[in-house]
Design an enzyme around this catalytic site. Structure first.
Site, short mmCIF file in Angstrom:
data_model
loop_
_atom_site.label_atom_id
_atom_site.label_comp_id
_atom_site.label_asym_id
_atom_site.label_seq_id
_atom_site.Cartn_x
_atom_site.Cartn_y
_atom_site.Cartn_z
N GLU A 64 0.72 -1.18 0.07
CA GLU A 64 0.10 -0.11 0.15
C GLU A 64 0.88 1.36 -0.01
OE1 GLU A 64 -2.07 -3.20 2.81
OE2 GLU A 64 -0.08 -2.62 1.92
N CYS A 96 -0.35 -0.10 7.64
CA CYS A 96 -0.66 0.50 6.18
C CYS A 96 -2.19 0.89 6.18
CB CYS A 96 -0.82 -0.81 5.42
SG CYS A 96 1.07 -1.27 5.00
N SER A 180 17.95 -42.76 -12.26
CA SER A 180 16.74 -41.60 -12.56
C SER A 180 17.17 -40.52 -12.98
CB SER A 180 16.23 -41.23 -11.00
OG SER A 180 17.11 -40.54 -10.33
N ARG A 196 14.06 -24.12 -6.65
CA ARG A 196 15.10 -24.03 -5.69
C ARG A 196 15.58 -22.68 -5.25
NH1 ARG A 196 19.65 -28.48 -7.52
NH2 ARG A 196 18.27 -30.37 -7.20
N THR A 208 18.99 -40.61 -1.61
CA THR A 208 19.33 -39.79 -2.73
C THR A 208 20.66 -38.85 -2.40
OG1 THR A 208 16.94 -39.28 -2.93
CG2 THR A 208 18.22 -37.75 -3.70
N LEU A 216 22.17 -29.70 -4.85
CA LEU A 216 21.05 -29.19 -4.38
C LEU A 216 21.19 -27.54 -4.23
CD1 LEU A 216 19.84 -31.47 -1.62
CD2 LEU A 216 19.16 -31.53 -4.05
N ARG A 219 21.07 -23.24 -10.16
CA ARG A 219 21.98 -22.72 -11.23
C ARG A 219 21.38 -22.19 -12.21
NH1 ARG A 219 23.29 -27.60 -8.77
NH2 ARG A 219 22.95 -28.82 -10.33
N GLY A 309 14.23 -38.96 -1.78
CA GLY A 309 13.71 -40.01 -2.48
C GLY A 309 12.17 -40.35 -2.30
N LEU A 313 9.21 -38.62 0.28
CA LEU A 313 7.76 -38.13 -0.30
C LEU A 313 6.99 -38.88 0.56
CD1 LEU A 313 9.12 -37.86 -3.94
CD2 LEU A 313 8.26 -35.84 -2.51
#
Length: 382
Positions: A64, A96, A180, A196, A208, A216, A219, A309, A313
């Site tokens: 605002e 605000c 993978s 990322r 993993t 990780l 880039r 992995g 998950l």
């Protein structure tokens, strides 16, 4: 339409256009404003835009104020379209609501209320008491999706969790040998790097970390914030020679392990390389997602991404701690009973018991199809 204050709004096409512009402006702050919410504002008089702004960075002017500063002519009697209820408390910046009242704004259109318990309707009430007409609920669903990470911190006291994975047409995350790289195409991998570049933490399991030896990092994209790399490693199997550990002094690395390992020689060795080793609650040797998220919340994380992995998950899905999923499906079939897939511990006994996320968007990324899904309904918790 009916807003979240129970106020009926007769919204014009122009109102919708202005609020959609405010939403687009708000998204520009993604990755810069957290743990604050993304907010956009447009100020209009006689159907002419006088100024527009958004919350650009944490600690900086709110949307605002930014929009008022952008105005080049008098705003008395103007309408302000704002994606989130104006704040009424003093924090890093003044309220605000005070700025809008002092500017003699006559009408404020708010997309959604602020879930912050210190605000939550009080900003709207203050504006109305000052004689300003306030309409609430225009583009409310879109605005709630925009502030979901902020609302998750406020309501659930944990970070917002984004699960990301690449899979084949038959739902496999890798071959039965663990290969993978790469299921998804180059365009999809670039999208992952963009993701990322604006989250606070990236979570992977030790499998993993060992198998892929990833960095990780984000880039070849503009980095909005540097994500903490997080490895769930109950037995401290990660190698000191891994890219994650070797770069720990430059980019934060947190390794969660069990209390049995926290005082081990391996833990001391990893810490000498700059890694942070943290004891997490475990059950049956498995680290608990709720405890991981609680500790990341204490580290001021707003958005965290799970990159794998399959077991990590699955553990977060089983615990009910996935808010959003980005699924990259590639045009290939892997097959194999032992090839990993995302699964929940017991699975759903019936279709009615299965998870029914809300489909936000389906798009193409190179040769892949990307599904964006939302799982958590915060309205049930507020």
């Amino acid at each position: 339409m009916t807003g979240n204050q129970g106020v009926s709004i007769m919204s014009s096409t122009f109102d919708h256009d202005m609020m959609n512009l405010a939403l687009r402006l708000a998204r520009k702050g993604q990755g810069y404003v957290e743990p604050n919410p993304m907010v956009g504002c447009v100020i209009v008089k006689n159907n002419k835009i006088l100024g527009q702004g958004y919350h650009k960075k944490f600690g900086g002017p709110h949307a605002e104020v930014s929009a008022l500063q952008d105005c080049t002519s008098a705003v008395r009697g103007a309408t302000a379209y704002v994606t989130l209820e104006p704040c009424c408390t003093t924090g890093k910046t003044p309220p605000c609501t005070s700025a809008l009242i002092q500017a003699k704004i006559s009408r404020v259109v708010v997309a959604t209320k602020d879930p912050n318990p210190k605000v939550k309707g009080r900003g709207i009430l203050r504006l109305r008491r000052a004689g300003i007409a306030v309409d609430v609920g225009l583009c409310e669903q879109e605005a709630r999706e925009l502030i979901a990470p902020f609302a998750t911190r406020m309501i659930l006291q944990r970070p917002y969790v984004i699960a990301k994975w690449a899979q084949s047409l038959d739902g496999k995350l890798a071959t039965h040998r663990g290969d993978s790289q790469w299921i998804s195409c180059a365009a999809s991998r670039r999208l992952v790097h963009k993701l990322r570049s604006r989250v606070d933490a990236i979570i992977v399991g030790c499998g993993t970390a060992i198998r892929d030896n990833p960095q990780l990092t984000a880039r070849e994209v503009r980095v909005r914030r540097v994500a903490r790399r997080v490895v769930l490693d109950g037995h401290l199997r990660i190698k000191a020679s891994s890219q994650l550990v070797q770069s720990a002094r430059q980019i934060p690395l947190t390794i969660f392990t069990t209390t049995a390992q926290i005082n081990s020689k391996k833990a001391a060795s990893l810490e000498k390389h700059g890694a942070q080793v943290v004891a997490g609650k475990s059950r049956g040797g498995l680290l608990q997602p709720s405890d991981i998220l609680h500790k990341l919340y204490a580290m001021d994380a707003t958005n965290v991404m799970i990159e794998g992995g399959a077991k990590v998950l699955s553990s977060f899905f089983t615990a009910g701690h996935v808010d959003e999923a980005l699924i990259f499906t590639a045009p290939l079939i892997i097959g194999g009973e032992k090839a990993p897939a995302v699964w929940m511990e017991k699975g759903s006994p019936t279709i009615a018991d299965a998870l029914h996320p809300r489909l936000i968007k389906t798009s193409r990324s190179g040769c892949d199809v990307v599904h964006q899904l939302h799982f958590t309904d915060l309205s049930k918790h507020s």
